[in-house]
Design an enzyme around this catalytic site. Structure first.
Site, PDB file in Angstrom:
ATOM      1  N   LYS A 112       0.829  -1.216   0.000  1.00 33.86           N
ATOM      2  CA  LYS A 112       0.000   0.000   0.000  1.00 33.86           C
ATOM      3  C   LYS A 112       0.856   1.257   0.000  1.00 33.86           C
ATOM      4  O   LYS A 112       0.451   2.277  -0.544  1.00 33.86           O
ATOM      5  CB  LYS A 112      -0.980  -0.015   1.181  1.00 33.86           C
ATOM      6  CG  LYS A 112      -2.091  -1.018   0.987  1.00 33.86           C
ATOM      7  CD  LYS A 112      -3.325  -0.740   1.806  1.00 33.86           C
ATOM      8  CE  LYS A 112      -4.426  -1.729   1.443  1.00 33.86           C
ATOM      9  NZ  LYS A 112      -5.529  -1.736   2.389  1.00 33.86           N
ATOM     10  N   LYS A 194      -3.084 -10.765  -6.517  1.00 31.75           N
ATOM     11  CA  LYS A 194      -4.331 -11.014  -5.795  1.00 31.75           C
ATOM     12  C   LYS A 194      -5.470 -10.166  -6.375  1.00 31.75           C
ATOM     13  O   LYS A 194      -5.249  -9.001  -6.698  1.00 31.75           O
ATOM     14  CB  LYS A 194      -4.082 -10.632  -4.326  1.00 31.75           C
ATOM     15  CG  LYS A 194      -5.268 -10.751  -3.414  1.00 31.75           C
ATOM     16  CD  LYS A 194      -4.954 -10.191  -2.030  1.00 31.75           C
ATOM     17  CE  LYS A 194      -5.361  -8.749  -1.913  1.00 31.75           C
ATOM     18  NZ  LYS A 194      -5.478  -8.240  -0.552  1.00 31.75           N
ATOM     19  N   LYS A 197     -10.175  -5.240  -4.291  1.00 33.30           N
ATOM     20  CA  LYS A 197     -11.232  -4.231  -4.439  1.00 33.30           C
ATOM     21  C   LYS A 197     -10.709  -2.998  -5.157  1.00 33.30           C
ATOM     22  O   LYS A 197     -11.437  -2.306  -5.839  1.00 33.30           O
ATOM     23  CB  LYS A 197     -11.691  -3.732  -3.065  1.00 33.30           C
ATOM     24  CG  LYS A 197     -12.295  -4.747  -2.139  1.00 33.30           C
ATOM     25  CD  LYS A 197     -12.799  -3.999  -0.890  1.00 33.30           C
ATOM     26  CE  LYS A 197     -12.909  -4.901   0.313  1.00 33.30           C
ATOM     27  NZ  LYS A 197     -11.739  -4.862   1.183  1.00 33.30           N
TER      28      LYS A 197
HETATM   29  P1  TYM Z   1      -9.973  -7.098   3.255  1.00 29.74           P
HETATM   30  O1  TYM Z   1     -11.056  -6.110   3.479  1.00 29.74           O
HETATM   31  O2  TYM Z   1      -8.880  -6.750   2.310  1.00 29.74           O
HETATM   32  O3  TYM Z   1     -10.560  -8.472   2.777  1.00 29.74           O
HETATM   33  C1  TYM Z   1     -11.609  -9.096   3.490  1.00 29.74           C
HETATM   34  C2  TYM Z   1     -11.461 -10.598   3.472  1.00 29.74           C
HETATM   35  O4  TYM Z   1     -11.393 -11.078   2.130  1.00 29.74           O
HETATM   36  C3  TYM Z   1     -10.225 -11.857   1.953  1.00 29.74           C
HETATM   37  N1  TYM Z   1      -9.725 -11.621   0.594  1.00 29.74           N
HETATM   38  C4  TYM Z   1      -9.459 -12.590  -0.277  1.00 29.74           C
HETATM   39  N2  TYM Z   1      -9.551 -13.923  -0.198  1.00 29.74           N
HETATM   40  C5  TYM Z   1      -9.208 -14.633  -1.285  1.00 29.74           C
HETATM   41  N3  TYM Z   1      -8.777 -14.069  -2.438  1.00 29.74           N
HETATM   42  C6  TYM Z   1      -8.667 -12.736  -2.568  1.00 29.74           C
HETATM   43  N4  TYM Z   1      -8.266 -12.195  -3.703  1.00 29.74           N
HETATM   44  C7  TYM Z   1      -9.010 -11.935  -1.447  1.00 29.74           C
HETATM   45  N5  TYM Z   1      -9.023 -10.587  -1.223  1.00 29.74           N
HETATM   46  C8  TYM Z   1      -9.461 -10.421   0.028  1.00 29.74           C
HETATM   47  C9  TYM Z   1      -9.247 -11.345   2.997  1.00 29.74           C
HETATM   48  O5  TYM Z   1      -8.258 -12.297   3.289  1.00 29.74           O
HETATM   49  C10 TYM Z   1     -10.158 -11.065   4.153  1.00 29.74           C
HETATM   50  O6  TYM Z   1     -10.428 -12.246   4.873  1.00 29.74           O
HETATM   51  N6  TYM Z   1      -7.247  -6.450   7.356  1.00 29.74           N
HETATM   52  C11 TYM Z   1      -8.404  -7.105   6.815  1.00 29.74           C
HETATM   53  C12 TYM Z   1      -9.714  -6.722   7.489  1.00 29.74           C
HETATM   54  C13 TYM Z   1      -9.720  -6.900   8.957  1.00 29.74           C
HETATM   55  C14 TYM Z   1      -9.867  -8.131   9.652  1.00 29.74           C
HETATM   56  C15 TYM Z   1      -9.840  -7.779  11.039  1.00 29.74           C
HETATM   57  C16 TYM Z   1     -10.012  -9.455   9.242  1.00 29.74           C
HETATM   58  C17 TYM Z   1      -9.604  -5.922   9.892  1.00 29.74           C
HETATM   59  N7  TYM Z   1      -9.703  -6.444  11.145  1.00 29.74           N
HETATM   60  C18 TYM Z   1      -9.951  -8.781  12.021  1.00 29.74           C
HETATM   61  C19 TYM Z   1     -10.132 -10.439  10.243  1.00 29.74           C
HETATM   62  C20 TYM Z   1     -10.097 -10.096  11.594  1.00 29.74           C
HETATM   63  C21 TYM Z   1      -8.513  -6.749   5.349  1.00 29.74           C
HETATM   64  O7  TYM Z   1      -7.963  -5.770   4.889  1.00 29.74           O
HETATM   65  O8  TYM Z   1      -9.350  -7.532   4.658  1.00 29.74           O
END
Ligand code: TYM
Length: 326
Positions: A112, A194, A197
């Protein structure tokens, strides 16, 4: 007593099929077995600049998408992270038990920082500590996430163990739950990256129109081998097979058999059709929910109340342990 799950998604863009297959779809399978807490992690989203009006709308839409994907508000706590002040309060404390070196090694921070070189803010750097706080506040046993969050989970475990080591057992040291398929959905136009979004070209959104989904899969990068088989080094085909299997619950072997002797055109069409069919009821339910904002408000308010109760208990324990007057 049931074991507890915590997970969350940032309202930082359109939800992708990566988020769905890597996270939410697994959450729905765990709801009956665990006590579940799912947050719309809005505090995390502002580590990257957000348009306030869009962010506001995305928060409510994300909650609606959680429900539309099959998470039952009667069975799980769902809330907006910013409605529970203990997340930021615990985060401050845990910042003092996390090392700069640990945070510097986080690949998400490095990625990032490269993508937002004009805004490498302190929040982006300490983001994993807030994530650790999200999880540890609820003493979650299990955290269902996609593969990309493993490093953050490891850090969460290290911080919890460090704190427990100094002050005695305080936090449950959580385990990650990574699904067998769908944990690593890659970008359709560059399958070495990956699906994200924030990279619209090669991503498929949960709320995307069927025609556009079909177009994106038809254009998906493959290779010149001409047959469908999961093999080392075939990033495009491996990704498409994984998406197909995570969507249909078929095994890779079953899928390979199904497409034996068929060309990439048929293969891509079948995946697109499976994804469209899976998303259709979700999109319809989301639309219905978005027309009922009062209902959604009742869900997140009720969720925040329950989350606050649990979180306050943990925060009090932590404050006592570090020596604050409570
Ligand atoms: P975030 O918002 O980027 O993504 C949310 C969830 O989606 C999964 N994910 C994916 N899985 C498979 N393939 C992909 N291309 C892909 N892109 C995203 C992520 O692994 C995630 O499970 N830091 C975290 C959010 C967060 C969180 C937490 C998660 C904040 N606090 C506490 C668990 C527990 C994040 O940025 O996810």
């Amino acid at each position: 007593m049931k074991k507890r799950i915590f997970s969350g998604i940032q309202p930082s863009g359109m939800l992708t099929i990566g988020n769905y297959l890597g996270a939410i779809k697994n959450w729905t399978k765990l709801v009956d077995e665990y006590e579940c807490i799912f947050s719309v992690v809005d505090l995390h989203a502002i580590t990257v600049r957000q348009d306030p009006k869009e962010l506001n709308e995305r928060c409510i839409s994300l909650l609606a998408q959680y429900i539309a994907c099959g998470l039952d508000p009667e069975k799980c706590i769902m809330f907006m992270q910013s409605h529970v002040p203990a997340h930021t309060q615990l985060s401050w404390v845990l910042n003092c038990y996390t090392y700069m070196g640990e945070l510097s090694r986080m690949t998400q921070f490095k990625d990032k920082s490269e993508r937002h070189a004009d805004n490498i803010n302190a929040g982006l750097f300490t983001y994993p500590v807030l994530m650790a706080s999200d999880i540890l506040l609820y003493n979650a046993d299990l955290v269902p996430v996609g593969h990309d969050q493993m490093q953050h989970l490891e850090l969460t475990r290290d911080v919890a163990e460090r704190f427990n080591g100094i002050y005695g057992d305080t936090f449950i040291v959580p385990d990650a739950y990574i699904g067998k398929t769908g944990a690593r959905v890659m970008d359709l136009s560059d399958p070495t990256k990956k699906m994200s979004k924030s990279v619209p070209n090669g991503m498929v959104a949960l709320l995307e129109e069927p025609a556009s989904i079909m177009k994106k899969f038809k254009r998906a990068v493959t290779d010149s081998m001409g047959y469908v088989k999961f093999e080392e080094g075939r990033d495009g085909i491996n990704n498409l097979l994984s998406i197909y299997c995570a969507t249909t619950s078929k095994t890779i072997e079953e899928a390979e058999k199904e497409f034996e002797g068929k060309g990439y055109g048929d293969f891509k069409k079948a995946i697109a059709e499976a994804v469209i069919a899976e998303l259709e009821p979700i999109q319809a339910k989301h639309k219905e929910l978005m027309d009922n904002k009062d209902y959604l408000e009742s869900i997140y308010k009720n969720g925040a109340q329950k989350a606050n109760e649990i979180a306050q208990g943990t925060l009090k324990t932590v404050y006592e342990k570090v020596g604050f007057i409570v």
